[in-house]
Design a protein around this motif. Structure first.
Motif, PDB file in Angstrom:
ATOM      1  N   HIS A  73      23.818  34.917 -49.755  1.00 24.92           N
ATOM      2  CA  HIS A  73      23.656  35.274 -48.351  1.00 24.92           C
ATOM      3  C   HIS A  73      23.763  36.793 -48.246  1.00 24.92           C
ATOM      4  O   HIS A  73      24.847  37.363 -48.386  1.00 24.92           O
ATOM      5  CB  HIS A  73      24.723  34.597 -47.490  1.00 24.92           C
ATOM      6  N   GLY A  74      22.626  37.441 -48.014  1.00 17.81           N
ATOM      7  CA  GLY A  74      22.585  38.893 -48.016  1.00 17.81           C
ATOM      8  C   GLY A  74      22.919  39.504 -46.673  1.00 17.81           C
ATOM      9  O   GLY A  74      22.974  38.827 -45.640  1.00 17.81           O
ATOM     10  N   GLN A  75      23.105  40.837 -46.698  1.00 18.87           N
ATOM     11  CA  GLN A  75      23.484  41.550 -45.478  1.00 18.87           C
ATOM     12  C   GLN A  75      22.366  41.544 -44.445  1.00 18.87           C
ATOM     13  O   GLN A  75      22.596  41.840 -43.279  1.00 18.87           O
ATOM     14  CB  GLN A  75      23.886  42.978 -45.827  1.00 18.87           C
ATOM     15  N   HIS A  76      21.134  41.207 -44.874  1.00 10.19           N
ATOM     16  CA  HIS A  76      20.029  41.188 -43.916  1.00 10.19           C
ATOM     17  C   HIS A  76      19.675  39.774 -43.449  1.00 10.19           C
ATOM     18  O   HIS A  76      18.738  39.597 -42.685  1.00 10.19           O
ATOM     19  CB  HIS A  76      18.786  41.829 -44.539  1.00 10.19           C
ATOM     20  N   ASP A  77      20.432  38.755 -43.928  1.00 12.33           N
ATOM     21  CA  ASP A  77      20.126  37.381 -43.525  1.00 12.33           C
ATOM     22  C   ASP A  77      20.263  37.195 -42.022  1.00 12.33           C
ATOM     23  O   ASP A  77      19.569  36.375 -41.419  1.00 12.33           O
ATOM     24  CB  ASP A  77      21.063  36.391 -44.238  1.00 12.33           C
ATOM     25  N   GLY A  78      21.179  37.944 -41.418  1.00  6.81           N
ATOM     26  CA  GLY A  78      21.348  37.826 -39.966  1.00  6.81           C
ATOM     27  C   GLY A  78      20.077  38.143 -39.208  1.00  6.81           C
ATOM     28  O   GLY A  78      19.850  37.625 -38.103  1.00  6.81           O
ATOM     29  N   GLN A  79      19.230  38.969 -39.790  1.00  9.95           N
ATOM     30  CA  GLN A  79      17.975  39.308 -39.134  1.00  9.95           C
ATOM     31  C   GLN A  79      17.054  38.089 -39.010  1.00  9.95           C
ATOM     32  O   GLN A  79      16.178  38.054 -38.159  1.00  9.95           O
ATOM     33  CB  GLN A  79      17.261  40.421 -39.915  1.00  9.95           C
ATOM     34  N   GLN A  80      17.271  37.082 -39.881  1.00  6.28           N
ATOM     35  CA  GLN A  80      16.454  35.881 -39.788  1.00  6.28           C
ATOM     36  C   GLN A  80      16.691  35.151 -38.472  1.00  6.28           C
ATOM     37  O   GLN A  80      15.814  34.442 -37.983  1.00  6.28           O
ATOM     38  CB  GLN A  80      16.753  34.954 -40.967  1.00  6.28           C
ATOM     39  N   LEU A  81      17.880  35.322 -37.913  1.00  9.35           N
ATOM     40  CA  LEU A  81      18.156  34.698 -36.615  1.00  9.35           C
ATOM     41  C   LEU A  81      17.295  35.302 -35.512  1.00  9.35           C
ATOM     42  O   LEU A  81      17.120  34.699 -34.450  1.00  9.35           O
ATOM     43  CB  LEU A  81      19.633  34.851 -36.257  1.00  9.35           C
ATOM     44  N   LEU A  82      16.786  36.508 -35.761  1.00 15.40           N
ATOM     45  CA  LEU A  82      15.928  37.150 -34.764  1.00 15.40           C
ATOM     46  C   LEU A  82      14.507  36.601 -34.808  1.00 15.40           C
ATOM     47  O   LEU A  82      13.712  36.893 -33.923  1.00 15.40           O
ATOM     48  CB  LEU A  82      15.902  38.663 -35.006  1.00 15.40           C
ATOM     49  N   ASP A  83      14.195  35.834 -35.819  1.00 16.87           N
ATOM     50  CA  ASP A  83      12.862  35.261 -35.972  1.00 16.87           C
ATOM     51  C   ASP A  83      12.915  33.790 -35.560  1.00 16.87           C
ATOM     52  O   ASP A  83      13.497  32.951 -36.248  1.00 16.87           O
ATOM     53  CB  ASP A  83      12.406  35.391 -37.431  1.00 16.87           C
ATOM     54  N   GLU A  84      12.305  33.480 -34.436  1.00 13.58           N
ATOM     55  CA  GLU A  84      12.339  32.103 -33.930  1.00 13.58           C
ATOM     56  C   GLU A  84      11.765  31.104 -34.922  1.00 13.58           C
ATOM     57  O   GLU A  84      12.151  29.930 -34.935  1.00 13.58           O
ATOM     58  CB  GLU A  84      11.550  32.001 -32.610  1.00 13.58           C
ATOM     59  N   ARG A  85      10.835  31.550 -35.776  1.00 14.26           N
ATOM     60  CA  ARG A  85      10.220  30.625 -36.723  1.00 14.26           C
ATOM     61  C   ARG A  85      11.231  30.079 -37.716  1.00 14.26           C
ATOM     62  O   ARG A  85      11.006  29.020 -38.318  1.00 14.26           O
ATOM     63  CB  ARG A  85       9.084  31.340 -37.473  1.00 14.26           C
ATOM     64  N   CYS A  86      12.356  30.791 -37.918  1.00 16.26           N
ATOM     65  CA  CYS A  86      13.377  30.320 -38.856  1.00 16.26           C
ATOM     66  C   CYS A  86      14.305  29.284 -38.228  1.00 16.26           C
ATOM     67  O   CYS A  86      14.963  28.524 -38.945  1.00 16.26           O
ATOM     68  CB  CYS A  86      14.217  31.491 -39.357  1.00 16.26           C
ATOM     69  N   HIS A  87      14.374  29.242 -36.909  1.00 15.40           N
ATOM     70  CA  HIS A  87      15.328  28.364 -36.237  1.00 15.40           C
ATOM     71  C   HIS A  87      15.055  26.894 -36.545  1.00 15.40           C
ATOM     72  O   HIS A  87      15.985  26.108 -36.770  1.00 15.40           O
ATOM     73  CB  HIS A  87      15.302  28.603 -34.730  1.00 15.40           C
ATOM     74  N   LEU A  88      13.785  26.506 -36.551  1.00  8.69           N
ATOM     75  CA  LEU A  88      13.440  25.112 -36.854  1.00  8.69           C
ATOM     76  C   LEU A  88      13.841  24.756 -38.280  1.00  8.69           C
ATOM     77  O   LEU A  88      14.333  23.646 -38.537  1.00  8.69           O
ATOM     78  CB  LEU A  88      11.944  24.890 -36.643  1.00  8.69           C
ATOM     79  N   ASP A  89      13.661  25.686 -39.206  1.00 12.56           N
ATOM     80  CA  ASP A  89      14.049  25.419 -40.594  1.00 12.56           C
ATOM     81  C   ASP A  89      15.557  25.197 -40.704  1.00 12.56           C
ATOM     82  O   ASP A  89      16.010  24.304 -41.443  1.00 12.56           O
ATOM     83  CB  ASP A  89      13.637  26.590 -41.500  1.00 12.56           C
ATOM     84  N   TYR A  90      16.331  26.003 -39.988  1.00  9.92           N
ATOM     85  CA  TYR A  90      17.787  25.827 -40.012  1.00  9.92           C
ATOM     86  C   TYR A  90      18.174  24.458 -39.449  1.00  9.92           C
ATOM     87  O   TYR A  90      19.032  23.764 -40.000  1.00  9.92           O
ATOM     88  CB  TYR A  90      18.471  26.929 -39.215  1.00  9.92           C
ATOM     89  N   LEU A  91      17.553  24.080 -38.333  1.00 11.79           N
ATOM     90  CA  LEU A  91      17.869  22.795 -37.716  1.00 11.79           C
ATOM     91  C   LEU A  91      17.511  21.642 -38.648  1.00 11.79           C
ATOM     92  O   LEU A  91      18.290  20.696 -38.811  1.00 11.79           O
ATOM     93  CB  LEU A  91      17.121  22.663 -36.391  1.00 11.79           C
ATOM     94  N   ASP A  92      16.339  21.711 -39.261  1.00 17.55           N
ATOM     95  CA  ASP A  92      15.926  20.650 -40.188  1.00 17.55           C
ATOM     96  C   ASP A  92      16.849  20.600 -41.406  1.00 17.55           C
ATOM     97  O   ASP A  92      17.149  19.515 -41.919  1.00 17.55           O
ATOM     98  CB  ASP A  92      14.480  20.860 -40.635  1.00 17.55           C
TER      99      ASP A  92
END
Length: 564
Positions: free
Chosen positions: A127-146
């Motif tokens: 888990h890198g220091q830039h992983d938090g930026q993925q939360l800014l990308d809505e396209r990643c939210h569905l992947d997290y939920l799944d």
């Protein structure tokens, strides 16, 4: 867990051996000392993309080795027929060469980088220091939920139905065209079909024609050679041929066969030779008689080959390719001429496929809705432990746009919402979350997702960016909690996190013989106090900061004892 990491000739690290323990392992050091190089090395040994620029200047190659112990029976081991040795040790090695090539091994056996990457994802998560930026990308939210909901099987069932629907839609679109375009295409196809059918193509004819042309072009020489051979074998009115002479020799010796055993043996051999000569003589005669060429045959062959050459420029590189193209043209013409009937059939199939896709899509959506409610509760519990008790976290669903209100991911648009303060409305995370809030939300999310997998080691690379004070203490306590069930490796600048670690490593940079080098040292309690004091006060270390560092270590030990 990751027990031992050996790094050789990577960036400023000439050679380092790091022996990790179970529980919470922390790495600290000055900015630029090489802490992230250790994380890069861990990424390399688990198959992540690397660059030859990592190779230390002057070195022939860079190497990373890792020893994992206490591993469960991973799917990768069964699928690839490899695994830990009889003592349960798994040794991975990777060599990075200047030409960009990589040599990877498991227990001394070669494996590919792709295999190493697949295995690495089952061994640890970084888990890198830039992983938090993925939360800014809505396209990643569905992947997290799944990932949290474990919807992979439902996704696969939906994707199967959606692909079938898409294929039907694509086929119908290809059949639908305006009348002018339809007429033009029919004219073109009919012209090509007629031209190819008039040519009366036959598979293999080009090779046969080419061979016959070569024969005709050399007919004079061939006839002369065959005639000479026939004369030598069969003779003429003036002289006996070889076949006849062999027969005479055989007859002469046969008469003396009763007088000498040697003569009898030679007579038998000559009898065999005479029969063979007669057979060859007959075949040569037949070949001579077949060399009967019609006048103008060569011109006809040249003309036919010219036709084939002209058609090949338009329809294919061989006669077989042209015949295949002809069949495709006929099929397309039939499809266009009978398109209305085909479209009518496809419309019925489309309706059934759409119904099935919606059915499976709704099942997937229901599973996601259920997972979302559970995820919201888990995230809020985690955030409360990370000093964010007032934060509200929600998952917002909206339907997909488009003709079918679905795409290959399903029927849902998913977005994470949050409210950081009491009385504030829920808004998209990317619009209101601060850096520190993003870091803690991402940590909470990663912790929740990690509960559902077999990965035994979690690597956190400066995920505490933007966090300080009481929030930093809460993050430290959370990581200590995670370390009760998984191995945690954490690169940090925060004294609260470093103090909470069970094992503390210092990464230090220095110079030797005109070269920069980095060494990694496992710290004693006294050295930990010095390092914590440095993290707190920089270079201005005093007895007071040392005492404060000791108190920080004592407080961390008391917290961990309470949690056991």
């Amino acid at each position: 867990m990751l027990s031992l990491l050996h790094i050789e000739n990577i960036a400023v690290i000439e050679s380092a051996d790091i022996q990790f323990d179970s529980g919470f392992n922390a790495l600290t050091g000055e900015t630029g000392a090489g802490k992230s190089i250790v994380v890069d090395a861990i990424g390399a040994i688990t198959g992540e993309r690397t660059s030859r620029e990592l190779i230390r200047t002057g070195a022939k190659s860079a190497q990373v080795s890792a020893l994992f112990t206490g591993l469960p029976d991973l799917d990768w081991f069964r699928e690839n027929g490899m695994g830990p040795d009889e003592d349960g040790n798994l040794l991975l090695q990777r060599e990075i060469q200047p030409d960009g090539k990589n040599v990877c091994r498991l227990g001394g056996r070669p494996i590919t980088v792709a295999q190493l990457r697949q295995l690495g994802r089952q061994l640890l998560n970084i888990h890198g220091q830039h992983d938090g930026q993925q939360l800014l990308d809505e396209r990643c939210h569905l992947d997290y939920l799944d990932g949290f909901g474990g919807t992979a099987s439902l996704q696969a069932r939906f994707r199967e139905a959606y692909d079938k629907l898409s294929a039907i839609h694509k086929e119908m679109a290809a059949l639908r065209m305006d009348e002018a375009e339809k007429a033009r295409r029919i004219d073109s196809l009919e012209f090509q079909i007629n031209e190819l059918e008039r040519a009366e193509l036959k598979a293999g004819e080009e090779e046969a024609l080419t061979e016959r042309r070569s024969l005709l072009r050399n007919a004079g020489k061939l006839i002369e050679a065959v005639e000479g051979a026939h004369l030598a074998l069969s003779g003429d009115e003036e002289r006996e041929g070889a076949a006849g002479l062999i027969g005479q020799a055989e007859g002469a010796l046969h008469a003396a066969a009763r007088l000498s055993g040697q003569a009898a043996a030679l007579a038998e051999r000559l009898a065999e030779l005479s029969a063979l000569a007669d057979d060859v003589s007959e075949q040569v005669r037949e070949l001579r008689d077949s060399l009967d060429f019609e006048p103008g045959e060569l011109d006809e062959l040249e003309s036919r080959l010219d036709v084939l050459h002209r058609l090949k420029k338009k329809y294919g590189s061989t006669v077989e390719d042209m015949l295949s193209y002809l069949e495709r043209c006929k099929k397309e013409l039939d499809e266009i001429q009978f398109a209305d009937d085909t479209i009518a059939r496809l419309e019925k199939e489309q309706a059934k496929a759409l119904t099935e896709a919606k059915k499976r899509g709704e099942a997937l959506s229901q599973a996601r809705q259920k997972a979302a409610r559970a995820l919201e509760g888990r995230i809020q519990d985690e955030l409360a432990q990370l000093d964010m008790p007032k934060v509200r976290f929600r998952t917002e669903f909206s339907p997909k746009a488009g003709e079918y209100a679905m795409d290959e991911t399903g029927m849902d648009e998913v977005q994470f919402l949050m409210s950081a303060n009491v009385g504030e409305d829920l808004k998209p995370i990317q619009k209101i979350a601060s850096g520190g809030e993003l870091a803690r939300i991402m940590l909470a999310l990663k912790n929740v997702l990690a509960e559902n997998d077999q990965v035994g080691t979690l690597v956190f690379d400066e995920v505490d960016t933007g966090v300080s004070g009481r929030a930093a203490q809460k993050v430290a306590e959370k990581l200590a909690g995670v370390a009760r069930t998984k191995q945690v490796l954490c690169v940090t600048h925060l004294p609260q996190l470093a103090a909470m670690a069970d094992v503390h490593f210092s990464v230090e940079k220095g110079e030797k013989n005109g070269r920069t080098f980095t060494r990694v040292e496992r710290l004693s309690r006294e050295r930990r106090m010095e390092e914590l004091a440095r993290l707190t006060s920089g270079d201005h270390i005093t007895d007071a900061t040392r005492r404060a560092a000791g108190e920080l270590l004592d407080s961390a030990e008391q917290f961990k004892k309470k949690g056991k």
